[in-house]
Structure formats: structure tokens, C-alpha cells
Design a protein around this motif. Structure first.
Motif, short mmCIF file in Angstrom:
data_model
loop_
_atom_site.label_atom_id
_atom_site.label_comp_id
_atom_site.label_asym_id
_atom_site.label_seq_id
_atom_site.Cartn_x
_atom_site.Cartn_y
_atom_site.Cartn_z
N GLY A 75 0.83 -1.21 0.00
CA GLY A 75 0.00 0.00 0.00
C GLY A 75 0.85 1.25 0.00
N TYR A 76 1.91 1.24 0.83
CA TYR A 76 2.85 2.36 0.90
C TYR A 76 3.55 2.55 -0.44
CZ TYR A 76 7.06 4.85 2.59
OH TYR A 76 8.09 5.74 2.78
N GLY A 77 4.01 1.45 -1.02
CA GLY A 77 4.69 1.52 -2.31
C GLY A 77 3.80 2.08 -3.41
N ARG A 132 -1.65 8.47 2.03
CA ARG A 132 -1.85 9.84 1.54
C ARG A 132 -1.67 10.85 2.66
NH1 ARG A 132 -6.42 8.75 -2.90
NH2 ARG A 132 -4.90 7.77 -4.27
N ASN A 133 -1.98 10.42 3.91
CA ASN A 133 -1.84 11.33 5.05
C ASN A 133 -0.44 11.34 5.61
OD1 ASN A 133 -4.60 11.68 4.82
ND2 ASN A 133 -5.03 10.00 6.23
N PHE A 134 0.46 10.58 5.00
CA PHE A 134 1.83 10.52 5.51
C PHE A 134 2.61 11.69 4.91
CE2 PHE A 134 6.17 8.57 5.39
CZ PHE A 134 6.34 8.54 6.75
N PRO A 135 3.08 12.64 5.77
CA PRO A 135 3.67 13.88 5.24
C PRO A 135 4.93 13.63 4.41
CG PRO A 135 3.79 13.80 7.66
CD PRO A 135 3.03 12.60 7.23
N HIS A 136 4.98 14.25 3.22
CA HIS A 136 6.14 14.09 2.36
C HIS A 136 7.40 14.69 2.95
CE1 HIS A 136 5.30 12.22 -1.61
NE2 HIS A 136 4.07 12.25 -1.09
N GLU A 137 7.19 15.73 3.82
CA GLU A 137 8.36 16.36 4.46
C GLU A 137 9.14 15.33 5.27
OE1 GLU A 137 5.29 17.45 4.67
OE2 GLU A 137 5.34 19.35 3.56
N VAL A 138 8.41 14.41 5.89
CA VAL A 138 9.08 13.38 6.69
C VAL A 138 10.00 12.54 5.80
CG1 VAL A 138 8.73 11.31 8.11
CG2 VAL A 138 7.21 13.27 8.37
N PHE A 195 7.29 5.39 8.85
CA PHE A 195 5.90 5.14 8.46
C PHE A 195 5.17 4.29 9.51
CE2 PHE A 195 2.61 2.67 6.23
CZ PHE A 195 1.86 3.72 5.73
N ILE A 196 5.75 3.16 9.87
CA ILE A 196 5.05 2.26 10.80
C ILE A 196 4.72 2.94 12.13
CG2 ILE A 196 5.21 0.08 12.10
CD1 ILE A 196 6.51 -1.20 9.73
N PRO A 197 5.72 3.62 12.79
CA PRO A 197 5.35 4.26 14.06
C PRO A 197 4.29 5.36 13.90
CG PRO A 197 7.73 4.16 13.80
CD PRO A 197 7.16 3.72 12.51
N ILE A 198 4.40 6.15 12.85
CA ILE A 198 3.45 7.26 12.69
C ILE A 198 2.05 6.73 12.40
CG2 ILE A 198 2.85 9.23 11.22
CD1 ILE A 198 5.82 9.86 11.02
#
Lengths: 304, 270
Positions: B90-92, B158-164, B183-186
Motif C-alpha cells: 500500500g505504501y509503495g 496519503r496522510n503521511f507527510p512528504h516532508e518526513v 511510516f510504521i510508528p506514525i
């Protein structure tokens, strides 16, 4: 100047290659999951089709062309199982989805008391496995079971009803069971959808004098359309594939009156003398029916 | 005014009625589990004193502990493997998306339309050839990667910030490192939702283990309770105790993580 151009070009090239590299790396993220889905969903579908062209018993299979499909047309048990799942579908899905929609509408009211209690209570059947609830219902509605005992103690019944023994009482029992298990599940979808509707739309409609019924048909249902469509497709697919309940509540009986198509496929493959080729033909027809129905529902949903 | 009061009252009456219908079968099950079969059939609604006796009969007559352990083992392995594989995909699909991957995602979603009954015979033959009957891997493999979970994780990525991602790259994290360390912890609440759903589905799965778990020592709880109804005379106290025990883990999980569960089932629909 040439130097700076080369620098820029290098930077451009680096940026480009990093981007390309990332896209390549991305494939490594998605490939394990994709391979598993191809191996355990798509490959078996192709195999099911090839198998459906083969005849014979057990592992002695040989090519038989369309013989299995011809046999299907005159197989009374196949027709009966198809009839049964359509009975469940036509009776159960509209009742359940209407009930779920009404409940979601009531529970969406933030001023309602004990709101989270009601929501949890209605949602809780989702925590039970299909086998478990089928067995609970079977026990409650047994000939000497709780429901008959209570009805007779209250003098509502002279003699016990054989719920599991009559074709239509047994079918209705399955419909009741399905509604009990899945109404809360669908309600949760509608509640999630309702929360995305701006309350000021309702305020405006109220000011304009729209009745509760108008608000339901003119605002709620149109706004929820995508979710209603989704739940309809999910329930249709689920009902056509019903297995756990018919196996454990009625075991297909009486006289195959509740036999589902999935259970028929199971019997052909694992209970009778195994006829994998014929079972695959039945299965492939189910696949086509599910695909056509989903497609039709999507089309109807698009037009409205 | 009076009409409005009546409407309000009927609304509560309706909700109470529906809630009662929802809860009663479960209440009855727990009452039945503590009574003798005779009392259950007599229509009792009061908890009895036969719970321990029922449990003794259950453990003496069935492979109860083995079935509980099997169910737990299969469900735990399925959940762990499925969260890893599906969230990775899903992340990929979201973070590195391009035309090829978007196309592939669409194709994978078609697998949601495949009824299990259609593929169960070829799957059974395939798993027989691979020697995976009666094994944990055999139980888990068909549900390790599901389009539903991949889609759920794609949407939440989609909610995972690109800045990170950018910052982590500058800090020298590898791409896979970003996934595991960031990704996993957030995204742990998405993982919780996915875990509840996957565990419950695996714990409750019936048809697939019915086909591939042929050895007595490989059977699961749903198979065990289903077998209890096969006899001519059914001991309802024992039966309802077995059903109750098999429901308890998912019921607790459900009540504790109800919000995550609701998020999980509806999450991909938004």
C-alpha cells in the motif's frame, strides 16, 4: 559558464536518476503483495476455468469440452441452490440496508441520549463469527429449543413450530440470522458517510420547511449514494457466496431447501465422490453472475 | 408539541427494541453456557451453576486446548504477515506511484470480485501439491495479501507527510528504513485497525480450514464447534460454552478497539 552548465546538467541528471531509482525501489515494495494476489486469486480463476472443461472423478481428469456446462442446465440441485441464494438476496439485502439506513439516521443525531450504547449494541453482532452465530440461532430455534419453549409457555403456540424442518421457515431463519449479523456492520458505513454531510444543509432545508421525509429522500440518500452502492455490492456478493450459515444453521436442509451454491460446490468437491471439473463449472457460473450483478449495480448507480 | 414527544418516544422505543434483539442471542449464549442442557431446553434465562461441569465435559470430549492454540497461532501468523506485506504494498503504491503501479493497483482490486467458492477447488489442489495441507503457512497464504488491506494502506499513506520522507532521506535513511522507522510508528492507528480486522477474519475463518485442515491436530475452534453439533443428542450447555469461548477473544478485541474497527471497515470506503 560551461562549468556551471555541466553542474546544472549533473544536478538535473542526479535528480532525475534519484527519482527513477525511487520508482524502481517502489516496485520492490509492491511486488510481494502483487505476486501473492496473482498466485492465490487470479491464477486459481484461470485454473477453475480450465478445470471446468474437464470431466471425470477424483484426480482422473480428462478434457470434456462444454459437457459440464451442458449438465448444469439440467441439474435440478444447481437450479435449486441458485434459487435459494436469490431468495436470500431479494428478501434480505433490501430489508437489512433499509434498517441500517434508518438506524444510522437516528443515531447520527448528536443530542440523542445513550447514543454510544445503542451504536455499540447494534454493532456488536459483528464480533461474532459466522459459525458461532449460526449455531446460536440453530440452538435457539431448535424444535425443543428456547424460542418454541417460550412461545408455548406464553400460550402463543399450541405445539412447537419446526423452524428448521420447513423449507420456508428455514429460509426465513437464515434471512433473520443474516440481518442480525450484518445490519450493524452496514450501519457503520452509513454513519461514517453521514458524518461527512455538512449539518448546515439540513438547517437550511428545515428553514425552507422540508419535512423529515423530504430531508431523507432529497438530501441524505443522494449524498450517501456512493456508500449505498458500495454496501449493496458488498451485500450482494456476500449473500451469493453464503456458506457458513447454511452449513451450520440448516446444513442445506430440509430437502436442500436452504442449500447455497457455495455449499453445493463444497459438496461436489469434498462430500460426494469428488467431481472437481463439474464443481469448477458451477463455480465459474457463480463468478460470472457475481461479476454481472456488480457491473449492473455500478451502471445503475452511475446513471442516477 | 405532543406529536414531537411521541415521535421522540417511539424513536427510543425502536432503538431499545433493536438493541435488545442484537444483544439477546449473546446474553442467551452466556446463560446457556452456565446451565445444564435440560435447563437450557427448559427455557431458563438465569445463569446457572454448571459452568465448570460443562467445561470439564468440553475439554474431556474434544481437542479443545489444541484447537484454541491452533486458532490463535494461525490468526497471529496471518495478521503479522498480512500487515507487513499489505502495508508495504500500500505504501509503495502511494509513495512511489507512477502509471505502471496505478494500473497494477486497479488490476489487484479486481481480486475483490473473486468469490472464494470459485477458487477454493484449484487452491485446494495447488496447496495439496505444495504439501501445505494441515500447515500454518497453508492457512495463512491465501489471505496474507489482500486488495482490501493494500487499498486501506494506500489511502492512509496519503496522510503521511512528504516532508518526513524528504527529511529522512537527508538524514541518510534508506527507502526501506523510512518505511520501518518512520511510516510504521506514525501510522500505528491504521495498523491497529488493520490488525483487528485481519485477526478477527482469520480467527473466524471457516471454509478454508474446513477444506485444508484434515488432521485432527490441525483443526481450529470454528471446526470444533461445528463438529459439536454433528451428534444426535446435542449438549446445549457444552455447545454454548464452546461458542462463548470462541467468541470471547474477538468480543473483547472488538469492544476495546471498537473505534479502530469501525475506522478499518469504513476507512477504505472514504
Amino acid at each position: 559558464m560551461i562549468n556551471s552548465t555541466i553542474e546544472k546538467f549533473k544536478a538535473y541528471k542526479r535528480g532525475f536518476s534519484i527519482n527513477k531509482k525511487h520508482k524502481m525501489i517502489g516496485w520492490f515494495f509492491v511486488i510481494p503483495g502483487a505476486l501473492l494476489i496473482f498466485s492465490f486469486y487470479f491464477y486459481p480463476i484461470v485454473r477453475a476455468f480450465l478445470l471446468s472443461l474437464q470431466g471425470g472423478v477424483g484426480n482422473n481428469l480428462r478434457f470434456a469440452g462444454a459437457a459440464n456446462y451442458k449438465r448444469l442446465l439440467v441439474d435440478p440441485l444447481f437450479k435449486k441452490s441458485l434459487f435459494n441464494v436469490f431468495v436470500y438476496l431479494i428478501l434480505q439485502v433490501p430489508i437489512m440496508l433499509t434498517l441500517a439506513l434508518i438506524l444510522a439516521g437516528i443515531l447520527n443525531d448528536k443530542t440523542l441520549r445513550f447514543r454510544s450504547f445503542f451504536r455499540t449494541a447494534i454493532f456488536v453482532p459483528c464480533a461474532t463469527s459466522l459459525v458461532s452465530y449460526a449455531i446460536i440461532f440453530r440452538s435457539m430455534f431448535a424444535l425443543d429449543g428456547f424460542v418454541n419453549t417460550i412461545l408455548m409457555n406464553m400460550n402463543l403456540l399450541g405445539e412447537p413450530i419446526n423452524w428448521l424442518g420447513g423449507p420456508w421457515t428455514a429460509r426465513i431463519l437464515i434471512v433473520i440470522g443474516l440481518t442480525w449479523r450484518w445490519t450493524g456492520y452496514n450501519m457503520i458505513f452509513y454513519l461514517a458517510g453521514l458524518q461527512n454531510i455538512d449539518p448546515s444543509i439540513y438547517e437550511a432545508a428545515k428553514i425552507d420547511g422540508a419535512s423529515a421525509f423530504d430531508r431523507l429522500t432529497k438530501i441524505t440518500i443522494p449524498m450517501l449514494k456512493p456508500i449505498i452502492l458500495l454496501t449493496t455490492i458488498m451485500s450482494t456478493n456476500g449473500t451469493l457466496q453464503i456458506f457458513d450459515e447454511t452449513k451450520n444453521l440448516t446444513n442445506g436442509g430440509p430437502a436442500n431447501a436452504t442449500l447455497s451454491v457455495s455449499q453445493y460446490i463444497y459438496r461436489l468437491s469434498f462430500e460426494y465422490v469428488p467431481r472437481f471439473g463439474y464443481a469448477a463449472a458451477v463455480a465459474f457460473i457463480v463468478f460470472i453472475i457475481v461479476a454481472i450483478l456488480s457491473f449492473m449495480q455500478l451502471k445503475v448507480g452511475d446513471e442516477r | 408539541m405532543n406529536k414531537q414527544k411521541l415521535f421522540r418516544a417511539s424513536k427510543y422505543g425502536f432503538l431499545i427494541f433493536i438493541s435488545f434483539c442484537s444483544l439477546f442471542p449473546l446474553f442467551w449464549m452466556f446463560v446457556a453456557a452456565t446451565n445444564t442442557s435440560v435447563d437450557v431446553l427448559g427455557g431458563t434465562l438465569i445463569p446457572g451453576f454448571n459452568l465448570i461441569e460443562n467445561f470439564k465435559v468440553l475439554t474431556a470430549n474434544t481437542n479443545f486446548y489444541q484447537a484454541m492454540w491452533n486458532s490463535f497461532k494461525y490468526a497471529a501468523v496471518t495478521t503479522l504477515a498480512s500487515l507487513l506485506v499489505s502495508s508495504l504494498a500500500g505504501y509503495g503504491f502511494e509513495i512511489y506511484h507512477d502509471r505502471g503501479k496505478d494500473m497494477l493497483m486497479k488490476v489487484l482490486l479486481l481480486s475483490l470480485m473473486v468469490p472464494f467458492a470459485v477458487i477454493m477447488v484449484p487452491l485446494y489442489m495447488l496447496f495439496g501439491n505444495l504439501g501445505l495441507l494441515n500447515t500454518t503457512a497453508g492457512f495463512a497464504l491465501p489471505t496474507v495479501s489482500t486488495a482490501f488491506l493494500i487499498f486501506l494502506f494506500r489511502q492512509s499513506s496519503r496522510n503521511f507527510p512528504h516532508e518526513v520522507i524528504e527529511a529522512s532521506r537527508l538524514d541518510g535513511l534508506t527507502e526501506i528504513g523510512i518505511f520501518f522507522r518512520m511510516f510504521i510508528p506514525i501510522m500505528r492507528s491504521t495498523y491497529a485497525a488493520a490488525a483487528v480486522i485481519t485477526f478477527m477474519n482469520a480467527w473466524n475463518n471457516y471454509l478454508w480450514p474446513l477444506i485444508i485442515m484434515q488432521k485432527e491436530s490441525a483443526k481450529t475452534m470454528p471446526l470444533l464447534i461445528s463438529n459439536l453439533t454433528a451428534g444426535y443428542t446435542i449438549d446445549y450447555g457444552v455447545l454454548m460454552l464452546a461458542v462463548g469461548i470462541s467468541i470471547l477473544p474477538t468480543l473483547i478485541l472488538f469492544l476495546a478497539l471498537q473505534k479502530n474497527f469501525a475506522e478499518g471497515v469504513t476507512g477504505s470506503a472514504k
